[in-house]
Design an enzyme around this catalytic site. Structure first.
Site, PDB file in Angstrom:
ATOM      1  N   SER A   1       9.120  -8.114  18.786  1.00  9.47           N
ATOM      2  CA  SER A   1       7.801  -8.737  18.583  1.00  9.47           C
ATOM      3  C   SER A   1       7.568  -9.990  19.425  1.00  9.47           C
ATOM      4  CB  SER A   1       7.577  -9.048  17.102  1.00  9.47           C
ATOM      5  OG  SER A   1       7.409  -7.846  16.408  1.00  9.47           O
TER       6      SER A   1
ATOM      7  N   ALA B   1       7.613   1.351   4.334  1.00  9.61           N
ATOM      8  CA  ALA B   1       6.802   1.992   5.374  1.00  9.61           C
ATOM      9  C   ALA B   1       6.094   3.230   4.809  1.00  9.61           C
ATOM     10  CB  ALA B   1       7.682   2.365   6.561  1.00  9.61           C
TER      11      ALA B   1
ATOM     12  N   PRO C   1      13.814  11.082  -5.754  1.00  8.96           N
ATOM     13  CA  PRO C   1      12.438  11.397  -6.169  1.00  8.96           C
ATOM     14  C   PRO C   1      11.911  10.457  -7.251  1.00  8.96           C
ATOM     15  CG  PRO C   1      13.797  13.375  -6.147  1.00  8.96           C
ATOM     16  CD  PRO C   1      14.727  12.228  -5.937  1.00  8.96           C
TER      17      PRO C   1
ATOM     18  N   GLY D   1      10.722   9.827   2.918  1.00 14.65           N
ATOM     19  CA  GLY D   1      11.090   8.451   2.566  1.00 14.65           C
ATOM     20  C   GLY D   1      10.132   7.887   1.539  1.00 14.65           C
TER      21      GLY D   1
ATOM     22  N   GLY E   1      10.154   4.153   0.900  1.00 17.05           N
ATOM     23  CA  GLY E   1      10.283   2.700   0.966  1.00 17.05           C
ATOM     24  C   GLY E   1       8.970   2.042   1.374  1.00 17.05           C
TER      25      GLY E   1
ATOM     26  N   LYS F   1       8.152  -8.386   2.648  1.00 17.74           N
ATOM     27  CA  LYS F   1       6.744  -7.957   2.696  1.00 17.74           C
ATOM     28  C   LYS F   1       6.069  -7.918   1.320  1.00 17.74           C
ATOM     29  CE  LYS F   1       6.890  -5.176   6.916  1.00 17.74           C
ATOM     30  NZ  LYS F   1       6.602  -3.875   7.524  1.00 17.74           N
TER      31      LYS F   1
ATOM     32  N   GLY G   1       7.683   5.795  17.294  1.00 18.86           N
ATOM     33  CA  GLY G   1       7.396   4.636  16.449  1.00 18.86           C
ATOM     34  C   GLY G   1       6.921   3.393  17.183  1.00 18.86           C
TER      35      GLY G   1
ATOM     36  N   ASP H   1       0.054  -2.886   9.043  1.00 15.33           N
ATOM     37  CA  ASP H   1       0.886  -1.671   9.166  1.00 15.33           C
ATOM     38  C   ASP H   1       0.040  -0.427   8.931  1.00 15.33           C
ATOM     39  OD1 ASP H   1       3.341  -2.816   9.775  1.00 15.33           O
ATOM     40  OD2 ASP H   1       3.933  -3.050   7.683  1.00 15.33           O
TER      41      ASP H   1
HETATM   42  P1  NAP Z   1      12.918   0.758   3.377  1.00 11.65           P
HETATM   43  O1  NAP Z   1      11.878   0.069   2.560  1.00 11.65           O
HETATM   44  O2  NAP Z   1      14.333   0.314   3.312  1.00 11.65           O
HETATM   45  O3  NAP Z   1      12.839   2.334   2.971  1.00 11.65           O
HETATM   46  C1  NAP Z   1      13.669   3.275   3.575  1.00 11.65           C
HETATM   47  C2  NAP Z   1      13.489   4.626   2.900  1.00 11.65           C
HETATM   48  O4  NAP Z   1      14.341   5.559   3.568  1.00 11.65           O
HETATM   49  C3  NAP Z   1      13.891   4.650   1.425  1.00 11.65           C
HETATM   50  O5  NAP Z   1      13.091   5.565   0.734  1.00 11.65           O
HETATM   51  C4  NAP Z   1      15.329   5.165   1.501  1.00 11.65           C
HETATM   52  O6  NAP Z   1      15.761   5.831   0.360  1.00 11.65           O
HETATM   53  C5  NAP Z   1      15.208   6.165   2.631  1.00 11.65           C
HETATM   54  N1  NAP Z   1      16.510   6.436   3.218  1.00 11.65           N
HETATM   55  C6  NAP Z   1      17.393   5.552   3.727  1.00 11.65           C
HETATM   56  N2  NAP Z   1      18.475   6.191   4.186  1.00 11.65           N
HETATM   57  C7  NAP Z   1      18.284   7.516   3.951  1.00 11.65           C
HETATM   58  C8  NAP Z   1      19.055   8.680   4.177  1.00 11.65           C
HETATM   59  N3  NAP Z   1      20.255   8.620   4.756  1.00 11.65           N
HETATM   60  N4  NAP Z   1      18.532   9.869   3.821  1.00 11.65           N
HETATM   61  C9  NAP Z   1      17.320   9.949   3.232  1.00 11.65           C
HETATM   62  N5  NAP Z   1      16.535   8.875   2.978  1.00 11.65           N
HETATM   63  C10 NAP Z   1      17.014   7.674   3.338  1.00 11.65           C
HETATM   64  O7  NAP Z   1      12.547   0.726   4.911  1.00 11.65           O
HETATM   65  P2  NAP Z   1      11.059   0.756   5.536  1.00 11.65           P
HETATM   66  O8  NAP Z   1      10.561  -0.607   5.713  1.00 11.65           O
HETATM   67  O9  NAP Z   1      10.271   1.720   4.759  1.00 11.65           O
HETATM   68  O10 NAP Z   1      11.377   1.315   7.001  1.00 11.65           O
HETATM   69  C11 NAP Z   1      11.693   2.681   7.234  1.00 11.65           C
HETATM   70  C12 NAP Z   1      11.765   2.925   8.736  1.00 11.65           C
HETATM   71  O11 NAP Z   1      10.479   2.729   9.311  1.00 11.65           O
HETATM   72  C13 NAP Z   1      12.722   1.973   9.460  1.00 11.65           C
HETATM   73  O12 NAP Z   1      13.392   2.695  10.462  1.00 11.65           O
HETATM   74  C14 NAP Z   1      11.793   0.968  10.110  1.00 11.65           C
HETATM   75  O13 NAP Z   1      12.321   0.426  11.295  1.00 11.65           O
HETATM   76  C15 NAP Z   1      10.588   1.840  10.406  1.00 11.65           C
HETATM   77  N6  NAP Z   1       9.338   1.054  10.496  1.00 11.65           N
HETATM   78  C16 NAP Z   1       8.694   1.094  11.687  1.00 11.65           C
HETATM   79  C17 NAP Z   1       7.507   0.404  11.829  1.00 11.65           C
HETATM   80  C18 NAP Z   1       6.791   0.471  13.149  1.00 11.65           C
HETATM   81  O14 NAP Z   1       5.945  -0.386  13.418  1.00 11.65           O
HETATM   82  N7  NAP Z   1       7.073   1.474  13.960  1.00 11.65           N
HETATM   83  C19 NAP Z   1       6.988  -0.351  10.760  1.00 11.65           C
HETATM   84  C20 NAP Z   1       7.685  -0.350   9.558  1.00 11.65           C
HETATM   85  C21 NAP Z   1       8.884   0.358   9.437  1.00 11.65           C
HETATM   86  P3  NAP Z   1      16.318   5.021  -0.930  1.00 11.65           P
HETATM   87  O15 NAP Z   1      15.104   4.385  -1.521  1.00 11.65           O
HETATM   88  O16 NAP Z   1      16.902   6.082  -1.769  1.00 11.65           O
HETATM   89  O17 NAP Z   1      17.290   4.022  -0.415  1.00 11.65           O
END
Ligand code: NAP
Length: 279
Positions: free
Chosen positions: A16, A129, A152, A125, A127, A65, A241, A101
């Site tokens: 960023s 995002a 789930p 997923g 989380g 966030k 992404g 976002d």
């Molecule tokens: P987060 O809040 O930590 O959520 C991650 C999600 O992925 C959770 O549901 C987690 O499950 C799941 N997960 C993690 N490891 C896994 C696995 N091995 N198998 C299946 N599910 C798995 O993260 P986030 O903020 O949502 O970010 C997710 C991704 O999006 C990251 O790679 C981040 O860099 C990317 N992102 C990109 C942008 C962009 O601008 N391009 C913006 C935001 C995020 P549990 O809940 O069971 O742990």
């Protein structure tokens, strides 16, 4: 000079600063964008510090966030809806939270798919995002949104906290996920599976991806993930992404400066920055 920045933990690897500073330089504006490593325990103090020194605004990333929503003076309608803030602007000492976002996610998808109603979308997923994706897809009036998550019950809690969502939840390990993916118009990877350094991982196997589907990976490092390589081989349309990263940054930049930043400058800077770290 006006101060912009990013608070999070970690922030060191973030592209960023390069992205925003390249736009600031291109427009010859009197701003600087810095990163601040802020641990959760210090979040309140950091926010008050940024307010006290008159920072114009800042981005907020993992893991702050959601918590930041209670530390700002007001929220715009989107950040209130999603319950998360990634952009804060300081208007004469009053801090307002925004969520870019959501528009950042939807803009690259609109480039590939003008009309999103009547479309089936699978989000992998549950989380932060995934939350933003689901709200964005609902706003676009997608016909069917399915969340496939390894936990789930967590996905159901996430959707319940968003209110009246008609979204279906599947266990990512269930055999039925393959059928759902093969019937989808769009598959979104909103997990970190495949993120650097685990670049040989994919959230779903190659045979879950059909020709013609839009495969959108939110991961931006590497630029081409395993999931996107599978998509390319299947004749699907990959959306990387870094496109979302650039779009959410453009929207934040506009909020702080009132100026439209040069998209091409920001995009090429981010591609260069990300390509540099993944040889
Ligand atoms: P987060 O809040 O930590 O959520 C991650 C999600 O992925 C959770 O549901 C987690 O499950 C799941 N997960 C993690 N490891 C896994 C696995 N091995 N198998 C299946 N599910 C798995 O993260 P986030 O903020 O949502 O970010 C997710 C991704 O999006 C990251 O790679 C981040 O860099 C990317 N992102 C990109 C942008 C962009 O601008 N391009 C913006 C935001 C995020 P549990 O809940 O069971 O742990």
């Amino acid at each position: 000079m006006k101060l912009l920045g990013l608070i999070g933990d970690p922030v060191l690897q973030s592209p960023s600063p390069e992205m925003h500073n390249s736009a600031i330089r291109a427009l010859n504006l009197d701003y600087i964008y810095l990163t601040f490593h802020v641990k959760t325990v210090d979040l309140r103090k950091a926010v008050e510090g940024l307010r006290a020194i008159g920072a114009r605004g800042f981005n907020v990333t993992i893991p702050h966030k959601v918590r930041i929503t209670s530390l700002v003076d007001s929220l715009d309608s989107l950040s209130r809806r999603v319950g998360a803030v990634n952009t804060v602007v300081n208007e004469n000492g009053k801090l307002k939270g925004h969520n870019t976002d959501i528009s950042g996610f939807i803009m690259p998808l609109r480039e590939k798919l003008q009309d999103m109603d009547k479309k089936n979308v699978t989000v992998i997923g549950a989380g932060g995002a995934a939350r933003a994706c689901v709200v964005a897809l609902e706003m676009e009036k997608c016909e069917n949104i399915i969340v496939a998550a390894r936990d789930p019950s967590k996905a159901k809690r996430m959707l319940a906290s968003l209110g009246n969502m008609k979204t279906e939840v599947l266990d990512l390990r269930e055999a039925g996920v393959k059928k759902v993916c093969l019937e989808s118009d769009v598959i979104v990877n909103a997990t970190p599976v495949g993120m650097y350094p685990n670049v040989s991982d994919s959230p779903i196997p190659a045979d879950y991806i059909r020709k013609g589907v839009i495969a959108y990976d939110l991961i931006y490092k590497p630029l081409k993930t395993r999931f996107l390589s599978y998509a390319e081989s299947a004749g699907a349309t990959p959306v990387p992404g870094h496109k979302m990263l650039v779009e959410q940054a453009i929207a934040s930049f506009r909020i702080w400066t009132g100026v439209n930043p040069p998209r091409e400058v920001m995009a090429s800077t981010v591609i260069q920055a990300l390509a540099g770290g993944q040889k």
